[in-house]
Design an enzyme around this catalytic site. Structure first.
Site, PDB file in Angstrom:
ATOM      1  CG  HIS A   1       2.973  62.838  30.239  1.00 32.96           C
ATOM      2  ND1 HIS A   1       1.710  63.129  29.782  1.00 32.96           N
ATOM      3  CD2 HIS A   1       3.063  63.407  31.466  1.00 32.96           C
ATOM      4  CE1 HIS A   1       1.065  63.831  30.680  1.00 32.96           C
ATOM      5  NE2 HIS A   1       1.860  64.016  31.720  1.00 32.96           N
TER       6      HIS A   1
ATOM      7  CB  CYS B   1       3.267  66.259  33.587  1.00 33.36           C
ATOM      8  SG  CYS B   1       3.748  65.112  34.892  1.00 33.36           S
TER       9      CYS B   1
END
Length: 429
Positions: free
Chosen positions: A308, A324
């Site tokens: 992301h 992440c």
């Protein structure tokens, strides 16, 4: 002996005298004596509690305060989904404003520090709060006593340094120097200079810092150069995959096995490592918030992780995420436009396979990349009852113990170097 008038003016004396008299009674009054002692204890608890609250109010400090953090209240968690992003943000901002803390249906929150619950970024669609990484956290911060402290303040200080508004140490303490820097930034960005770091400040800081960070990022020594020849002709089917190397902090887009684009990324902290292994993209979303402008979720069995963007671009090129893979918004938008749901994603820790050169000791109760790889290997060797979910539970422990018996190793249920070798997972294998 107390006079009757003295006892009437001294309730505590009455209570004590009654208990003492009870102690001198016959054995059949045992239950009465116990009841009297319990009553004394309750009275003392009320007295001490009232005294503490009175002293706290006189000092002007909020009751319930502990460990240098400020307790505030949040409304009940909003429904999941992208449609709730702005409503959730407005309710959170209102809830943690100093004048409104503690109103409505609420749950406790530690504002500032590292050890408590976080102000949540609205979750990726279909994700569960307990399974989602903390990369989307954008905390509301301001100057107060006791001082707000923690990694979120440190992130703010690093961003203000990149933007040119802060020259102090990134010590994670929101002091007067940080407050002055916030107000100076707000003025330069055309925001109200109230010293409160809210969503608008984080978003503006991210937009201003991204081009500065992009110009400063330098490739690592072993970065792969993109191939000028894509290896396929017009109309030919293209096979794509994403290769993420946590050792040199890069993500590479492969087309028919050849690198065509590569970007710098940020990955997980040692305490919240990025998953290693072979995954695929399961969902995609475009939005605004702590997760940046784009999200690509991965099918990691033991949690919700993804690739992301970020509104903290200065953390790209560092190991600071909740697990992440962070990219600059401009880079993730390019990758997002090419990568489809179902695209393979390989995450490695160097050139020694997906797990790199590290083989940690794994015990029951562990979860993560190494457990997942061990379970895959057990299944390949015929120990299929272990399950493959990245969690070292009882079934995996039984499979490891059976493997250890079969190989003549000490039956401990713990994966050590001998067990790695028995699994065929030593570094040189």
């Amino acid at each position: 002996m107390h006079q009757r008038g003295d006892l009437q003016d001294n309730p505590w004396g009455i209570c004590r005298t009654w208990v003492m008299n009870v102690k001198q009674g016959p054995d059949k009054q045992l239950m009465v004596r116990l009841a009297g002692l319990i009553l004394v204890g309750l009275v003392m608890a009320v007295i001490f509690s009232s005294g503490y609250e009175d002293r706290a109010r006189k000092r002007g400090e909020p009751t319930g305060q502990d460990d240098g953090f400020r307790i505030v209240e949040l409304p009940a968690a909003p429904d999941e989904g992208i449609a709730n992003v702005y409503d959730a943000r407005s309710s959170i901002a209102a809830a943690i404003a100093p004048s409104q803390a503690g109103t409505g249906e609420s749950r406790p929150l530690w504002a500032g520090g590292q050890g408590g619950s976080d102000v949540p970024e609205p979750l990726p669609q279909g994700a569960k709060a307990a399974e989602t990484c903390s990369c989307g956290d954008l905390h509301r911060l301001w100057l107060e006593e006791p001082r707000m402290v923690g990694e979120h303040v440190q992130d703010l200080q690093e961003g203000l340094t990149v933007s040119g508004h802060y020259a102090g140490p990134a010590d994670g303490v929101f002091g007067p120097g940080t407050d002055r820097a916030v107000r100076a930034f707000q003025t330069s960005a055309g925001l109200p200079d109230n010293g409160i770091v809210d969503m608008a400040v984080w978003m503006a800081l991210g937009r201003i810092c991204e081009p500065i960070v992009a110009a400063s990022l330098k490739p690592s020594g072993d970065i792969i150069e993109a191939s000028p020849d894509p290896g396929y002709g017009p109309g030919q089917a293209v096979w794509r995959a994403v290769l993420i190397d946590t050792s040199n902090l890069t993500v590479t887009l492969l087309e028919n096995g050849k690198p065509v684009n590569q970007y710098r990324v940020g990955v997980g902290k040692p305490s919240t490592p990025t998953p290693l292994g072979y995954f695929k993209v399961t969902d995609k979303a475009a939005w605004a918030g702590g997760f940046g402008t784009r999200w690509m979720g991965l099918d990691v069995p033991w949690g919700k992780y993804g690739i992301h963007g970020t509104n903290k671009p200065w953390t790209v090129g560092q190991r600071k995420s909740g697990g992440c893979v962070r990219m600059l918004n401009r880079d993730v938008e390019r990758l997002y436009s090419i990568v489809e749901v179902g695209t393979p994603v390989i995450i490695t820790a160097g050139h020694f396979g997906a797990l790199g050169s590290t083989r940690p000791r794994i015990e029951p109760g562990a979860k993560g990349s190494y457990v997942y790889a061990i379970q895959l290997r057990l299944a390949k060797l015929g120990y299929k009852h272990a399950g493959v979910d990245g969690v070292y539970g009882p079934a995996t422990e039984r499979a490891i113990m059976q493997l250890q018996r079969d190989k003549g190793l000490p039956v401990t249920g713990i994966v050590d170097m001998q067990t790695y070798q028995a699994l065929g997972m030593s570094v040189m294998d």
